[in-house]
Motif scaffolding. Sequence first.
Motif, mmCIF file in Angstrom:
data_model
loop_
_atom_site.group_PDB
_atom_site.id
_atom_site.type_symbol
_atom_site.label_atom_id
_atom_site.label_comp_id
_atom_site.label_asym_id
_atom_site.label_seq_id
_atom_site.Cartn_x
_atom_site.Cartn_y
_atom_site.Cartn_z
ATOM 1 N N ILE A 221 0.834 -1.210 0.000
ATOM 2 C CA ILE A 221 0.000 0.000 0.000
ATOM 3 C C ILE A 221 0.868 1.259 0.000
ATOM 4 O O ILE A 221 0.573 2.236 -0.671
ATOM 5 C CB ILE A 221 -0.970 -0.014 1.208
ATOM 6 C CG1 ILE A 221 -1.974 -1.165 1.037
ATOM 7 C CG2 ILE A 221 -1.702 1.319 1.341
ATOM 8 C CD1 ILE A 221 -2.809 -1.462 2.267
ATOM 9 N N GLY A 222 1.966 1.218 0.754
ATOM 10 C CA GLY A 222 2.855 2.388 0.839
ATOM 11 C C GLY A 222 3.660 2.605 -0.423
ATOM 12 O O GLY A 222 3.970 3.739 -0.784
ATOM 13 N N GLY A 223 4.029 1.502 -1.090
ATOM 14 C CA GLY A 223 4.789 1.613 -2.333
ATOM 15 C C GLY A 223 6.083 2.402 -2.149
ATOM 16 O O GLY A 223 6.811 2.205 -1.179
ATOM 17 N N GLU A 224 6.311 3.324 -3.078
ATOM 18 C CA GLU A 224 7.581 4.074 -3.080
ATOM 19 C C GLU A 224 7.658 5.135 -1.992
ATOM 20 O O GLU A 224 8.723 5.735 -1.772
ATOM 21 C CB GLU A 224 7.772 4.743 -4.442
ATOM 22 C CG GLU A 224 6.703 5.776 -4.753
ATOM 23 C CD GLU A 224 6.824 6.351 -6.160
ATOM 24 O OE1 GLU A 224 7.617 5.808 -6.942
ATOM 25 O OE2 GLU A 224 6.115 7.329 -6.449
ATOM 26 N N HIS A 225 6.558 5.373 -1.301
ATOM 27 C CA HIS A 225 6.532 6.455 -0.305
ATOM 28 C C HIS A 225 6.917 6.007 1.097
ATOM 29 O O HIS A 225 6.951 6.831 2.014
ATOM 30 C CB HIS A 225 5.145 7.117 -0.268
ATOM 31 C CG HIS A 225 4.690 7.616 -1.601
ATOM 32 N ND1 HIS A 225 5.428 8.504 -2.350
ATOM 33 C CD2 HIS A 225 3.581 7.318 -2.337
ATOM 34 C CE1 HIS A 225 4.799 8.753 -3.489
ATOM 35 N NE2 HIS A 225 3.682 8.044 -3.504
ATOM 36 N N VAL A 226 7.152 4.716 1.298
ATOM 37 C CA VAL A 226 7.461 4.230 2.645
ATOM 38 C C VAL A 226 8.767 3.450 2.671
ATOM 39 O O VAL A 226 9.169 2.848 1.673
ATOM 40 C CB VAL A 226 6.321 3.330 3.201
ATOM 41 C CG1 VAL A 226 5.020 4.107 3.308
ATOM 42 C CG2 VAL A 226 6.132 2.081 2.349
ATOM 43 N N ALA A 227 9.427 3.480 3.836
ATOM 44 C CA ALA A 227 10.589 2.626 4.102
ATOM 45 C C ALA A 227 10.162 1.716 5.250
ATOM 46 O O ALA A 227 9.962 2.174 6.375
ATOM 47 C CB ALA A 227 11.788 3.480 4.503
ATOM 48 N N VAL A 228 9.950 0.436 4.940
ATOM 49 C CA VAL A 228 9.365 -0.485 5.918
ATOM 50 C C VAL A 228 10.435 -1.354 6.581
ATOM 51 O O VAL A 228 11.287 -1.934 5.917
ATOM 52 C CB VAL A 228 8.322 -1.416 5.244
ATOM 53 C CG1 VAL A 228 7.686 -2.356 6.271
ATOM 54 C CG2 VAL A 228 7.243 -0.587 4.548
ATOM 55 N N THR A 229 10.365 -1.422 7.918
ATOM 56 C CA THR A 229 11.226 -2.322 8.694
ATOM 57 C C THR A 229 10.323 -3.314 9.411
ATOM 58 O O THR A 229 9.359 -2.904 10.068
ATOM 59 C CB THR A 229 12.028 -1.531 9.751
ATOM 60 O OG1 THR A 229 12.809 -0.537 9.093
ATOM 61 C CG2 THR A 229 12.946 -2.450 10.531
ATOM 62 N N SER A 230 10.626 -4.604 9.283
ATOM 63 C CA SER A 230 9.858 -5.616 10.018
ATOM 64 C C SER A 230 10.622 -5.998 11.280
ATOM 65 O O SER A 230 11.834 -6.215 11.246
ATOM 66 C CB SER A 230 9.637 -6.861 9.154
ATOM 67 O OG SER A 230 8.956 -7.851 9.909
ATOM 68 N N LEU A 231 9.911 -6.078 12.403
ATOM 69 C CA LEU A 231 10.543 -6.450 13.674
ATOM 70 C C LEU A 231 10.898 -7.933 13.710
ATOM 71 O O LEU A 231 11.762 -8.362 14.465
ATOM 72 C CB LEU A 231 9.602 -6.119 14.842
ATOM 73 C CG LEU A 231 9.317 -4.636 15.079
ATOM 74 C CD1 LEU A 231 8.233 -4.475 16.135
ATOM 75 C CD2 LEU A 231 10.584 -3.889 15.481
ATOM 76 N N THR A 232 10.195 -8.732 12.893
ATOM 77 C CA THR A 232 10.422 -10.181 12.882
ATOM 78 C C THR A 232 11.189 -10.556 11.626
ATOM 79 O O THR A 232 10.687 -10.416 10.521
ATOM 80 C CB THR A 232 9.076 -10.938 12.923
ATOM 81 O OG1 THR A 232 8.273 -10.396 13.979
ATOM 82 C CG2 THR A 232 9.287 -12.422 13.165
ATOM 83 N N LYS A 233 12.398 -11.022 11.816
ATOM 84 C CA LYS A 233 13.232 -11.382 10.664
ATOM 85 C C LYS A 233 12.731 -12.668 10.015
ATOM 86 O O LYS A 233 12.135 -13.519 10.689
ATOM 87 C CB LYS A 233 14.696 -11.573 11.102
ATOM 88 C CG LYS A 233 15.319 -10.333 11.714
ATOM 89 C CD LYS A 233 15.285 -9.159 10.752
ATOM 90 C CE LYS A 233 15.633 -7.848 11.440
ATOM 91 N NZ LYS A 233 14.916 -6.704 10.902
ATOM 92 N N PRO A 234 12.990 -12.880 8.711
ATOM 93 C CA PRO A 234 12.558 -14.106 8.034
ATOM 94 C C PRO A 234 13.090 -15.347 8.758
ATOM 95 O O PRO A 234 14.248 -15.388 9.167
ATOM 96 C CB PRO A 234 13.201 -13.984 6.640
ATOM 97 C CG PRO A 234 13.394 -12.517 6.445
ATOM 98 C CD PRO A 234 13.690 -11.955 7.798
ATOM 99 N N GLY A 235 12.210 -16.316 8.948
ATOM 100 C CA GLY A 235 12.620 -17.564 9.585
ATOM 101 C C GLY A 235 12.446 -17.589 11.090
ATOM 102 O O GLY A 235 12.569 -18.629 11.726
ATOM 103 N N VAL A 236 12.142 -16.422 11.689
ATOM 104 C CA VAL A 236 11.921 -16.370 13.144
ATOM 105 C C VAL A 236 10.450 -16.624 13.426
ATOM 106 O O VAL A 236 9.573 -16.071 12.765
ATOM 107 C CB VAL A 236 12.337 -14.990 13.720
ATOM 108 C CG1 VAL A 236 11.949 -14.874 15.185
ATOM 109 C CG2 VAL A 236 13.832 -14.766 13.540
ATOM 110 N N GLU A 237 10.166 -17.482 14.393
ATOM 111 C CA GLU A 237 8.784 -17.752 14.808
ATOM 112 C C GLU A 237 8.263 -16.491 15.509
ATOM 113 O O GLU A 237 8.762 -16.107 16.567
ATOM 114 C CB GLU A 237 8.805 -18.965 15.747
ATOM 115 C CG GLU A 237 7.533 -19.213 16.523
ATOM 116 C CD GLU A 237 6.311 -19.422 15.648
ATOM 117 O OE1 GLU A 237 5.374 -18.615 15.791
ATOM 118 O OE2 GLU A 237 6.294 -20.382 14.862
#
Length: 349
Positions: free
Chosen positions: A56-72
């Motif tokens: 939804i944010g597309g080019e206007h957002v810089a997204v950081t996920s708190l849960t890294k890939p592979g972490v439960e």
Amino acid sequence: MNVRRLIPTTAVAGAVALGLTALSACSTSDAADGGNGDKLKVTASFYPMQFLTERIGGEHVAVTSLTKPGVEPHDLELTPRQIGSISESDYVLYLKGIQPAVDDAIKQSGVKNTVDAATLTTLENHGSEVSGHDHGHEGDEHADEHGHEGEEEHGHEEEAHEEHSEGDGHNHGEEGGADPHIWLDPVKYAEVAKGVGKSLEKADPDHAADYKKNTDALVAELGELNTAYETGLKNTSTKTFITTHSAFGYLAERYGLTQQGIAGIDPEAEPSPARIQEIHTIAEKEKATTVFFETLASDKTAKTLAKDTGLKTGVLDPLEGITGKSQGADYIEVMESNLAALQKALGAK
């Protein structure tokens, strides 16, 4: 430790003020950028929230996920750096009840644009019969808006589950027993997407038109996914599937299926002999063919159960994270793989 947090707040405020005076057209989004270029700094709690904000944010957002890939996600513990990054965000999207550590950190962060995805749709208590939660609605803030859509046609599910009262006991910390796995129902996920779109429009009005356009495109895509599930699961030999992670209550309810979760708090724990016998009986009665396990957990339980009951094993991904083992590169692709796996297991005609 986050370096930015070591700088006195007055110095930061002064620098921000100086930076803003240099801009001819200062807007709320400029102020919110906090030195992050022209992008809104977004923190997402785990993959389903990350997918929404990125699409939804597309080019206007810089997204950081708190849960890294592979972490439960349920087991996530936050580092001081992550806690600092939450409070420095312009916009936070999370799902209350899935990750207690995240809930606590967000509560203390003081971020103005904080959105709980659970408030953008109606949560339901699937109880032990569908999703392994044995709690009532006491204290559930969503209980009074408890969604009953589709319950008439799924009434038969209740009978099928009555003999199974222990569920899988896999409590994810949700209040009042409301099942938090809303993203596994494309219809509910689309409702959340609409709410996220509106909240991003408010947080960053300069790019509201783009957020609306991106939201509409994603909602249309989720609508197509829902149609594919409806069509693909309409005529099947059985309506029952067995899973080591009881995350699919909303999906089961939406498409007239019956989820049988394996007992045990840990989805990797060995089921009791009594539960193995019970699953065996249910499988025979309901003509179930497959025990599903998930990509982020071991297949040991599923294999043990399959061996003891003569069932096959398969992957049904609860989409809590994308890794190299995922059956697809994003939410849509993995959900399509889940549909194919269900069609095969249920004997779709």
